[in-house]
Write a protein that holds these residues in place. Structure first.
Motif, PDB file in Angstrom:
ATOM      1  N   UNK A  84       0.831  -1.203   0.000  1.00  0.00           N
ATOM      2  CA  UNK A  84       0.000   0.000   0.000  1.00  0.00           C
ATOM      3  C   UNK A  84       0.868   1.256   0.000  1.00  0.00           C
ATOM      4  N   UNK A  85       1.912   1.275   0.853  1.00  0.00           N
ATOM      5  CA  UNK A  85       2.829   2.424   0.865  1.00  0.00           C
ATOM      6  C   UNK A  85       3.539   2.561  -0.468  1.00  0.00           C
ATOM      7  N   UNK A  86       3.918   1.430  -1.048  1.00  0.00           N
ATOM      8  CA  UNK A  86       4.637   1.413  -2.320  1.00  0.00           C
ATOM      9  C   UNK A  86       3.799   2.054  -3.425  1.00  0.00           C
ATOM     10  N   UNK A  87       2.511   1.771  -3.424  1.00  0.00           N
ATOM     11  CA  UNK A  87       1.609   2.390  -4.395  1.00  0.00           C
ATOM     12  C   UNK A  87       1.425   3.871  -4.093  1.00  0.00           C
ATOM     13  N   UNK A  88       1.182   4.204  -2.848  1.00  0.00           N
ATOM     14  CA  UNK A  88       0.920   5.598  -2.494  1.00  0.00           C
ATOM     15  C   UNK A  88       2.113   6.499  -2.796  1.00  0.00           C
ATOM     16  N   UNK A  89       3.319   5.989  -2.615  1.00  0.00           N
ATOM     17  CA  UNK A  89       4.501   6.810  -2.907  1.00  0.00           C
ATOM     18  C   UNK A  89       4.534   7.235  -4.370  1.00  0.00           C
ATOM     19  N   UNK A  90       4.187   6.319  -5.257  1.00  0.00           N
ATOM     20  CA  UNK A  90       4.173   6.659  -6.681  1.00  0.00           C
ATOM     21  C   UNK A  90       3.046   7.635  -7.006  1.00  0.00           C
ATOM     22  N   UNK A  91       1.881   7.404  -6.438  1.00  0.00           N
ATOM     23  CA  UNK A  91       0.751   8.286  -6.716  1.00  0.00           C
ATOM     24  C   UNK A  91       1.002   9.690  -6.170  1.00  0.00           C
ATOM     25  N   UNK A  92       1.571   9.785  -4.982  1.00  0.00           N
ATOM     26  CA  UNK A  92       1.787  11.092  -4.368  1.00  0.00           C
ATOM     27  C   UNK A  92       2.833  11.910  -5.111  1.00  0.00           C
ATOM     28  N   UNK A  93       3.751  11.254  -5.804  1.00  0.00           N
ATOM     29  CA  UNK A  93       4.728  11.995  -6.602  1.00  0.00           C
ATOM     30  C   UNK A  93       4.064  12.739  -7.753  1.00  0.00           C
ATOM     31  N   UNK A  94       2.884  12.289  -8.162  1.00  0.00           N
ATOM     32  CA  UNK A  94       2.234  12.885  -9.319  1.00  0.00           C
ATOM     33  C   UNK A  94       1.182  13.929  -8.961  1.00  0.00           C
ATOM     34  N   UNK A  95       0.617  13.816  -7.777  1.00  0.00           N
ATOM     35  CA  UNK A  95      -0.527  14.652  -7.426  1.00  0.00           C
ATOM     36  C   UNK A  95      -0.284  16.150  -7.598  1.00  0.00           C
ATOM     37  N   UNK A  96       0.902  16.685  -7.266  1.00  0.00           N
ATOM     38  CA  UNK A  96       1.073  18.146  -7.397  1.00  0.00           C
ATOM     39  C   UNK A  96       1.063  18.641  -8.836  1.00  0.00           C
ATOM     40  N   UNK A  97       1.168  17.749  -9.815  1.00  0.00           N
ATOM     41  CA  UNK A  97       1.392  18.191 -11.188  1.00  0.00           C
ATOM     42  C   UNK A  97       0.146  18.167 -12.063  1.00  0.00           C
ATOM     43  N   UNK A  98      -0.974  17.668 -11.563  1.00  0.00           N
ATOM     44  CA  UNK A  98      -2.155  17.545 -12.404  1.00  0.00           C
ATOM     45  C   UNK A  98      -3.360  18.180 -11.728  1.00  0.00           C
ATOM     46  N   UNK A  99      -3.936  19.160 -12.426  1.00  0.00           N
ATOM     47  CA  UNK A  99      -5.184  19.768 -11.995  1.00  0.00           C
ATOM     48  C   UNK A  99      -6.318  18.943 -12.592  1.00  0.00           C
ATOM     49  N   UNK A 100      -7.098  18.240 -11.769  1.00  0.00           N
ATOM     50  CA  UNK A 100      -8.133  17.364 -12.313  1.00  0.00           C
ATOM     51  C   UNK A 100      -9.218  18.101 -13.083  1.00  0.00           C
ATOM     52  N   UNK A 101      -9.274  19.427 -12.966  1.00  0.00           N
ATOM     53  CA  UNK A 101     -10.220  20.182 -13.779  1.00  0.00           C
ATOM     54  C   UNK A 101      -9.720  20.342 -15.210  1.00  0.00           C
ATOM     55  N   UNK A 146      -6.789  -6.137  -6.310  1.00  0.00           N
ATOM     56  CA  UNK A 146      -7.495  -5.777  -5.079  1.00  0.00           C
ATOM     57  C   UNK A 146      -6.945  -4.487  -4.484  1.00  0.00           C
ATOM     58  N   UNK A 147      -5.616  -4.336  -4.514  1.00  0.00           N
ATOM     59  CA  UNK A 147      -5.004  -3.121  -3.991  1.00  0.00           C
ATOM     60  C   UNK A 147      -5.399  -1.902  -4.816  1.00  0.00           C
ATOM     61  N   UNK A 148      -5.359  -2.022  -6.139  1.00  0.00           N
ATOM     62  CA  UNK A 148      -5.713  -0.893  -7.001  1.00  0.00           C
ATOM     63  C   UNK A 148      -7.180  -0.505  -6.839  1.00  0.00           C
ATOM     64  N   UNK A 149      -8.038  -1.491  -6.730  1.00  0.00           N
ATOM     65  CA  UNK A 149      -9.461  -1.196  -6.551  1.00  0.00           C
ATOM     66  C   UNK A 149      -9.698  -0.488  -5.210  1.00  0.00           C
TER      67      UNK A 149
END
Length: 403
Positions: A84-101, A146-149
């Motif tokens: 779970x941490x391994x996935x979140x680390x990758x996702x959190x690296x991207x969050x600042x760069x994309x405006x979902x709007x 299961x983790x991704x879902x």
């Protein structure tokens, strides 16, 4: 996340150095000893010749990449919390760069470069595509899903398989390219946003995961150069560069591609954005032809912005010289089509052609054209496609302006 039983592998000094420096691949001749034969996807504990622990990797007895390194460093327990941490680390690296709007399509996991060797996860709005380039994930696909879902709540999660692993995935693991792993089946193209523009992706049948997300930044940059321009988008595929150019104020756009299906996709993407005044005002032409032939024959036509973004010219290392020759020919043919004060953009997605060699080839051929160009910039990978080891560097582009 449990998996097959663990192997113990002792590596050669060269492999030890590579692992310690962050390289994620171990080749068969770099394995000195093993405690037993391994099966696909076995979790292997890696040791140096002095029996010191190096890390963990997934074993594939059939692949020239025998081990894909998952973790290098001190011992860890690969329990559910670790994954779970391994996935979140990758996702959190991207969050600042994309405006979902504005942008709802990006790469969530980029294989080895995010610590998920041989696995890619792309997002198209609320649909996700999991593409596997290695068989090592097939025995543990259910816990991955299961983790991704649990983390992403996808409306759909689609499986895509690289061509080389599809037969084994079908015969041994009963998995097929295009399977729905979770959520709703995808029965029609999915629409997503890129910098406020609408595009369609085909997650089930399209190339790669359904769209080429890696050129997002270059497409946006091209849009900033397109005001008042007549644009040639060669190897146009589904018209990504063209649509950004239209939104940027291009007067006319010519999409050039040998595939009628690609040109039809470009027209559909253009139609999705007709509500934008700049897009509806741009004249749009599609030409079905081989780019090399068309550039050689259409010598009377010139443009303010020429974009050359061909598919990979070198899929193996022994194709490198031929690829460089092809890039050289493209530059020779494309440079004379650029009007004075116009822009020339050349890109490569061939991992076996190094960026310095590609850039120098384009520079040399534009000089030989007898026309004067000045170099504006070169670009590489976008932030959601990081490249952390040499073989991962495939994308590059160079921007030149004619004087």
């Amino acid at each position: 996340m449990s998996g097959p039983s663990r192997l113990r592998l002792h590596l050669s000094p060269a492999a030890v150095r590579a692992v310690r420096h962050g390289h994620p691949w171990i080749y068969p001749d770099r394995i000195r000893t093993h405690n037993r034969p391994g099966d696909i996807g076995d979790l292997a504990a890696l040791y140096d010749p002095q029996d010191r622990f190096l890390g963990l990797g997934f074993f594939d007895p059939e692949s020239p990449i025998r081990v894909r390194v998952l973790h290098a460093g001190p011992r860890v327990t690969l329990d559910d919390a670790w994954w779970s941490r391994h996935l979140d680390q990758a996702l959190e690296r991207r969050l600042p760069f994309f405006d979902p709007a504005l942008t709802t399509g990006w790469r969530c996991l980029h294989g080895e470069n995010d610590g998920w060797p041989g696995l890619v996860l792309d997002r198209y709005h609320d649909r996700f595509v999991l593409k596997l380039y290695s068989t090592v994930w097939l025995p543990r696909l259910e816990p991955v899903v299961a983790l991704l879902v649990h983390r992403l709540h996808p409306r759909s999660l689609i499986l895509r398989l690289s061509r080389n692993i599809a037969p084994l995935a079908r015969d041994r693991f009963h998995r097929r390219d295009g399977d729905t792993l979770a959520g709703e089946p995808v029965t029609e193209p999915v629409v997503f946003l890129e910098h406020g523009l609408r595009f369609e992706a085909d997650p089930v049948r399209g190339q790669k995961t359904g769209f080429f997300l890696d050129q997002r930044d270059n497409r946006h940059l091209v849009g900033s150069l397109a005001a008042g321009a007549a644009v040639l988008n060669a190897f146009s595929f589904s018209g990504g560069f063209s649509l950004h150019a239209a939104r940027g104020g291009a007067l006319s756009i010519t999409d050039l591609d040998i595939s009628p299906h690609a040109l039809a996709a470009a027209r559909r993407n253009l139609a999705l954005n007709q509500h934008l005044p700049e897009v509806s005002a741009a004249r749009h032409e599609t030409v079905q032809a081989d780019t090399f032939d068309w550039l050689a024959q259409s010598t009377a036509r010139s443009f303010d912005l020429v974009i050359l973004d061909p598919p990979s010219m070198a899929r193996r290392s022994d194709e490198r010289d031929g690829a460089l020759a092809a890039y050289a020919r493209l530059a020779r043919l494309g440079a004379p089509r650029v009007r004075p004060r116009g822009w020339f953009v050349a890109a490569s997605c061939s991992a076996h052609v190094a960026a310095p060699d590609f850039f120098e080839t384009v520079r040399r051929e534009t000089r030989r054209s007898g026309l004067r160009f000045t170099e504006w910039r070169t670009t590489g990978h976008p932030l959601d496609h990081p490249a952390t080891f040499p073989e991962a560097h495939y994308l590059k582009a160079i921007y030149l302006r004619r004087l």
